[in-house]
Enzyme design. Structure first.
Site: not given
Ligand code: PMP
Length: 401
Positions: A186, A214, A246
């Site tokens: 990310s 992502h 997302k």
């Molecule tokens: N894994 C990754 C790689 C993320 O970027 C995120 C969100 N920032 C999450 C898990 C968590 O997802 P959620 O927003 O559904 O809690």
């Protein structure tokens, strides 16, 4: 007189403010659309995770409103007790079909999947092997697991093989080994070599868990994600997790794989068992998002067309755009002060793009992280590129000519 036991709250917050490490959170006044209102100003959104522009899609909004009418505002309980609605089941069936998996299970968030499922998959007699740049929710899940842990160098399968070779010599033998990686990282936007990771892991009898937060809506056939992107199957990547927060434009976590996996997951994950289920509007909007992905695959193509145009233009202007292979494009500037200044000036010019600085990334690796959105128009992109060019020169991040 005894000391106020709450004084640490103010003290620690002040320390964060003094070192400029506190979160300065802006407020969105209205929907998350490409042009939106933030803190009283109309700006172009360039840092949401709304890859496909679904947050404000009419079909998702209608599905949410209709579900409130037919099913009410809340579910009334955790799923395991009295909050398991037909909409939740429909969503899981639709997702499993979309992911071409035997079964899918929906959690409240992606964070709830990683922190609830990983500690059940591995425990004290096991080893978990994690990429050094994995997301914080994976790190928390691993911490809760009490498994032994090993970290391999970022996206480095030779290093992963070394860790797994060493693990084979461990005595007593581990009961189970779980290899975990983000699909798309990310902060940098690079893609994990999941094909090689699956191969090396398979050779060592290890399970593979990918966090595709992502990659969904972005990679693979019609945005089916990283497993589809590498043409892998469920024997090679047994646990595929993701999020509806997302590209799907709503909220909620999920895991896909075998029916045994989802049966295991819902019976054991404490985050799933102990926390209330999604309101009907959320489940219905997620179903509508899957409809859109299935019926409007051109959105994914637009996302990539925009991504290529933006990356090329930024690179032509002289910006260092890192090693991204995805719609996440970091604009690398080095020092935190420069990233913060660039972000502040962009906001004044009408572009919202957040600085990412230590401790989210290493010191000296500060950046502005931009995320492309299929709902932007070519004119919007030109506006954003123009603003970056102007301020990049003003702050001497890129050359004047
Ligand atoms: N894994 C990754 C790689 C993320 O970027 C995120 C969100 N920032 C999450 C898990 C968590 O997802 P959620 O927003 O559904 O809690």
């Amino acid at each position: 007189m005894s000391r106020d036991p709450t004084s640490f709250l103010g003290d620690e917050y002040s320390a964060l403010v003094q070192s400029d490490l506190d979160w300065k959170i802006r407020t969105l006044q209205g929907p998350s659309t490409p042009w939106c209102h933030i803190d009283g100003k109309k700006v172009l959104m360039l840092c949401s995770n709304n890859y496909l522009g679904l947050t404000n899609h009419p079909a998702l909004k209608k599905a949410a409103v209709d579900a409130v009418t037919t099913h009410g505002a809340g579910s009334g309980s955790v799923r395991a007790i009295a909050g398991n609605m037909d909409l939740h089941i429909q969503l899981e069936e639709r997702l499993a079909h979309f992911k071409r998996a035997e079964a899918s299970l929906v959690y409240q968030t992606g964070y709830a999947v990683n922190s609830g499922l990983i500690p059940q998959l591995v425990g004290e007699q096991d080893l978990v092997v994690s990429d050094e740049l994995n997301h914080g929710s994976i790190i928390d899940g691993v911490r809760l697991s009490r498994a032994e842990r090993a970290v391999y160098k970022h996206a480095d399968t030779a290093d992963l093989a070394r860790v797994l070779d060493e693990a084979e010599k461990h005595s007593p033998q581990y009961r189970r080994i779980l290899v975990i990686t983000d699909g798309v990282f990310s902060m940098d936007g690079d893609i994990a070599p999941l094909d090689e990771i699956a191969k090396v892991s398979g050779e060592h009898g290890a399970l593979v868990y990918v966090d595709d937060a992502h990659g969904e809506g972005v990679l693979g056939e019609g945005g089916r994600g990283i497993v589809s992107h590498f043409h892998l199957d469920r024997r090679q990547v047994q646990i595929e997790m993701g999020t509806f927060s997302k590209a799907f434009g709503v909220v909620g976590g999920h895991v896909s794989g075998s029916r045994d996996l989802t049966n295991f997951a819902y019976n054991k994950s404490r985050t799933w068992l102990l926390s209330g289920s999604h309101p009907p509007a959320v489940a219905a909007a997620c179903i509508a998002a899957i409809d859109v992905l299935e019926n409007e695959p051109e959105r994914v193509q637009t996302l990539w067309r925009h991504t290529r145009h933006f990356k090329k233009s930024m690179s032509d202007l002289g910006f260092d755009i890192g090693k991204s292979e995805s719609p996440i494009t970091p604009i690398m500037v080095g020092e935190a002060e420069v990233a913060k200044k660039l972000s502040a000036r962009l906001f004044e010019e009408g572009v919202f793009a957040l600085p990412i600085v230590f401790p989210m990334v290493a010191k000296g690796k500060a950046r502005i992280r931009t995320i492309m959105n299929a709902a932007l128009t070519p004119e919007d992109l030109d506006f954003a590129i123009g603003a970056f060019g102007k301020i990049g020169k003003e702050l001497a991040i890129v050359a004047q000519h």
